[in-house]
Design a protein around this motif. Structure first.
Motif, PDB file in Angstrom:
ATOM      1  N   GLY A 253       0.810  -1.202   0.000  1.00 31.46           N
ATOM      2  CA  GLY A 253       0.000   0.000   0.000  1.00 31.46           C
ATOM      3  C   GLY A 253       0.850   1.261   0.000  1.00 31.46           C
ATOM      4  O   GLY A 253       0.570   2.217  -0.730  1.00 31.46           O
TER       5      GLY A 253
ATOM      6  N   GLU B 128       2.409   1.777  -3.484  1.00 30.05           N
ATOM      7  CA  GLU B 128       1.476   2.299  -4.474  1.00 30.05           C
ATOM      8  C   GLU B 128       1.202   3.783  -4.249  1.00 30.05           C
ATOM      9  O   GLU B 128       1.125   4.562  -5.206  1.00 30.05           O
ATOM     10  CB  GLU B 128       0.171   1.502  -4.411  1.00 30.05           C
ATOM     11  N   ARG B 129       1.063   4.171  -2.996  1.00 35.09           N
ATOM     12  CA  ARG B 129       0.795   5.585  -2.718  1.00 35.09           C
ATOM     13  C   ARG B 129       1.978   6.461  -3.094  1.00 35.09           C
ATOM     14  O   ARG B 129       1.804   7.553  -3.653  1.00 35.09           O
ATOM     15  CB  ARG B 129       0.460   5.763  -1.233  1.00 35.09           C
TER      16      ARG B 129
ATOM     17  N   ARG C  25      -4.873  -6.536   2.239  1.00 32.97           N
ATOM     18  CA  ARG C  25      -5.834  -5.673   1.569  1.00 32.97           C
ATOM     19  C   ARG C  25      -6.885  -6.455   0.785  1.00 32.97           C
ATOM     20  O   ARG C  25      -8.011  -5.997   0.638  1.00 32.97           O
ATOM     21  CB  ARG C  25      -5.092  -4.709   0.629  1.00 32.97           C
TER      22      ARG C  25
ATOM     23  N   GLY D  61     -13.121   6.545   5.277  1.00 30.54           N
ATOM     24  CA  GLY D  61     -11.856   6.343   4.562  1.00 30.54           C
ATOM     25  C   GLY D  61     -10.900   7.503   4.728  1.00 30.54           C
ATOM     26  O   GLY D  61      -9.689   7.311   4.913  1.00 30.54           O
TER      27      GLY D  61
ATOM     28  N   GLU E  22      -7.276   7.253   6.660  1.00 31.85           N
ATOM     29  CA  GLU E  22      -5.973   7.634   6.093  1.00 31.85           C
ATOM     30  C   GLU E  22      -5.294   8.739   6.892  1.00 31.85           C
ATOM     31  O   GLU E  22      -4.096   8.653   7.188  1.00 31.85           O
ATOM     32  CB  GLU E  22      -6.160   8.097   4.642  1.00 31.85           C
TER      33      GLU E  22
ATOM     34  N   GLY F 262      -3.167   1.960   3.324  1.00 30.15           N
ATOM     35  CA  GLY F 262      -3.871   1.651   2.094  1.00 30.15           C
ATOM     36  C   GLY F 262      -5.296   1.173   2.303  1.00 30.15           C
ATOM     37  O   GLY F 262      -6.078   1.126   1.351  1.00 30.15           O
TER      38      GLY F 262
ATOM     39  N   HIS G 113      -7.858   3.877   1.603  1.00 28.32           N
ATOM     40  CA  HIS G 113      -8.066   4.098   0.171  1.00 28.32           C
ATOM     41  C   HIS G 113      -9.221   3.246  -0.345  1.00 28.32           C
ATOM     42  O   HIS G 113     -10.068   3.719  -1.116  1.00 28.32           O
ATOM     43  CB  HIS G 113      -6.778   3.768  -0.580  1.00 28.32           C
TER      44      HIS G 113
ATOM     45  N   LEU H  45     -12.541   4.597   0.879  1.00 29.95           N
ATOM     46  CA  LEU H  45     -12.890   5.835   0.180  1.00 29.95           C
ATOM     47  C   LEU H  45     -13.367   5.544  -1.242  1.00 29.95           C
ATOM     48  O   LEU H  45     -14.384   6.096  -1.690  1.00 29.95           O
ATOM     49  CB  LEU H  45     -11.673   6.766   0.174  1.00 29.95           C
ATOM     50  N   VAL H  46     -12.657   4.693  -1.963  1.00 31.56           N
ATOM     51  CA  VAL H  46     -13.011   4.416  -3.356  1.00 31.56           C
ATOM     52  C   VAL H  46     -14.362   3.715  -3.453  1.00 31.56           C
ATOM     53  O   VAL H  46     -15.216   4.085  -4.268  1.00 31.56           O
ATOM     54  CB  VAL H  46     -11.906   3.588  -4.039  1.00 31.56           C
TER      55      VAL H  46
ATOM     56  N   ASP I 155      -6.109  15.747  -3.840  1.00 35.96           N
ATOM     57  CA  ASP I 155      -6.406  14.311  -3.899  1.00 35.96           C
ATOM     58  C   ASP I 155      -7.049  14.006  -5.247  1.00 35.96           C
ATOM     59  O   ASP I 155      -8.194  14.405  -5.516  1.00 35.96           O
ATOM     60  CB  ASP I 155      -7.350  13.925  -2.758  1.00 35.96           C
TER      61      ASP I 155
ATOM     62  N   ARG J 153      -8.228  11.332  -6.361  1.00 39.66           N
ATOM     63  CA  ARG J 153      -9.366  10.412  -6.339  1.00 39.66           C
ATOM     64  C   ARG J 153     -10.678  11.184  -6.362  1.00 39.66           C
ATOM     65  O   ARG J 153     -11.600  10.843  -7.117  1.00 39.66           O
ATOM     66  CB  ARG J 153      -9.281   9.508  -5.116  1.00 39.66           C
TER      67      ARG J 153
END
Length: 333
Positions: free
Chosen positions: A10, A13-14, A164, A211, A215, A228, A231, A234-235, A277, A279
């Protein structure tokens, strides 16, 4: 930030996403961006990934064939005995899958994820078999209760082992339990139905808030192993929040729901600019475009010049984007 002998996936990736954003914004030059990207890139090659995926597929096929063979042998057995066997298989697969997914040095994390998926599915089926085998009555609430218990089990596995993939499955099951139904309608077709779009929109917004807090607060303090996870909350929340508002703008429709859907899209774009952000910005842009597209064919297609309409939409997009960029630059200075 170390997990299983390497950098947490995680976190990797971030950081890769942050490097890409810095390069796009001109914060770092091409050379530094390339070196940072190499530092946080996934070191696994395509060949190794293919081997792992094939291994996962093989595990699924072997498990399916084994259970099919056992099912043939137990055709005359009682449902309770079959349920106990399925639950035992779920426990064994889950135990092995968690071990493989946690030990990244062995390179079998995908196989571990497959085993965990099988364990959750088998646990769901075993719980239903056991319930009906013990004389439980029918009803639509029983499968939903089993789904909720499976979702809770997936979340427990995810948080206790910092994995995850079980969290992804748990959130999917949780939203399905909350009101998303699907089914087969024949001839290769499927349908997806949300029972109560208003409640689901609230649930999605709640997941988004959770979310963000996960974070910004949790993963910096007591949930550092679960980097992560916020994330995913949130998504998933943004997906269902926007999807439900889109459906409500069509059915029952009306000016109020259309304005609510449009305002939500603009608010997400602004929130993305304020919070830096992508996203929020991405979801806002996509669903605002869907909103414009829907309204175009719903109301204005036969009444307004397509060229003029698209010109106005383009100018509005440029204006909103410029305002967000200017506001973001002001905050940075």
């Amino acid at each position: 930030m170390e997990q299983g002998g390497g950098m947490a996936q995680g976190f990797r990736e971030r950081m890769a996403a942050e490097v890409a954003a810095w390069r796009h914004q001109g914060v770092v030059d091409d050379d530094l961006a390339a070196r940072l990207a190499a530092r946080y890139a996934d070191a696994e090659g395509a060949g190794a990934m293919a081997v792992r995926l094939l291994g996962g597929i093989a595990v699924v096929l072997l498990a399916a064939s084994s259970l099919a063979g056992v099912g043939i042998l137990l055709q005359s057995a009682s449902p309770v005995a079959l349920a106990v066997l399925v639950l035992a298989a779920a426990f064994a697969a889950g135990w092995a899958g968690i071990g493989l997914a946690r030990d990244r040095r062995r390179g079998l994390t995908v196989t571990g994820g497959v085993l965990i998926t099988f364990a959750l599915a088998a646990g769901y089926a075993g719980a239903l078999l056991l319930y009906f085998g013990l004389g439980g009555g029918g009803g639509a609430d029983i499968p939903l209760l089993a789904m909720l218990l499976t979702a809770i089990a997936a979340l427990a596995v995810a948080y206790s082992n910092a994995l995850r993939w079980p969290l992804f499955l748990g959130l999917l099951l949780l939203f399905h339990w909350a009101g998303t139904r699907h089914g087969y309608i024949g001839h290769g077709g499927y349908f997806l139905d949300i029972q109560n779009e208003r409640d689901m929109a609230v649930a999605g917004l709640t997941a988004v808030v959770f979310g963000v807090l996960h974070e910004s607060v949790g993963e910096r303090r007591w949930l550092r192993r679960q980097v992560g996870f916020g994330h995913l909350w949130l998504v998933w929340g943004l997906v269902y929040f926007n999807l439900c508002l889109w459906i409500l703008s069509i059915r029952p429709g009306g000016t109020g729901w259309v304005l609510a859907f449009s305002a939500a899209g603009v608010a997400q774009i602004v929130a993305g600019a304020v919070l830096r952000d992508g996203r929020f910005t991405g979801f806002g842009v996509v669903f605002l475009a869907i909103d414009v597209y829907t309204r175009l064919f719903e109301r204005f297609w036969d009444e307004v010049s397509i060229g003029g309409f698209l010109l106005v939409c383009g100018l509005l997009g440029v204006g909103i984007g410029g305002m967000c960029e200017r506001f973001g630059a002001g905050r940075a200075s």
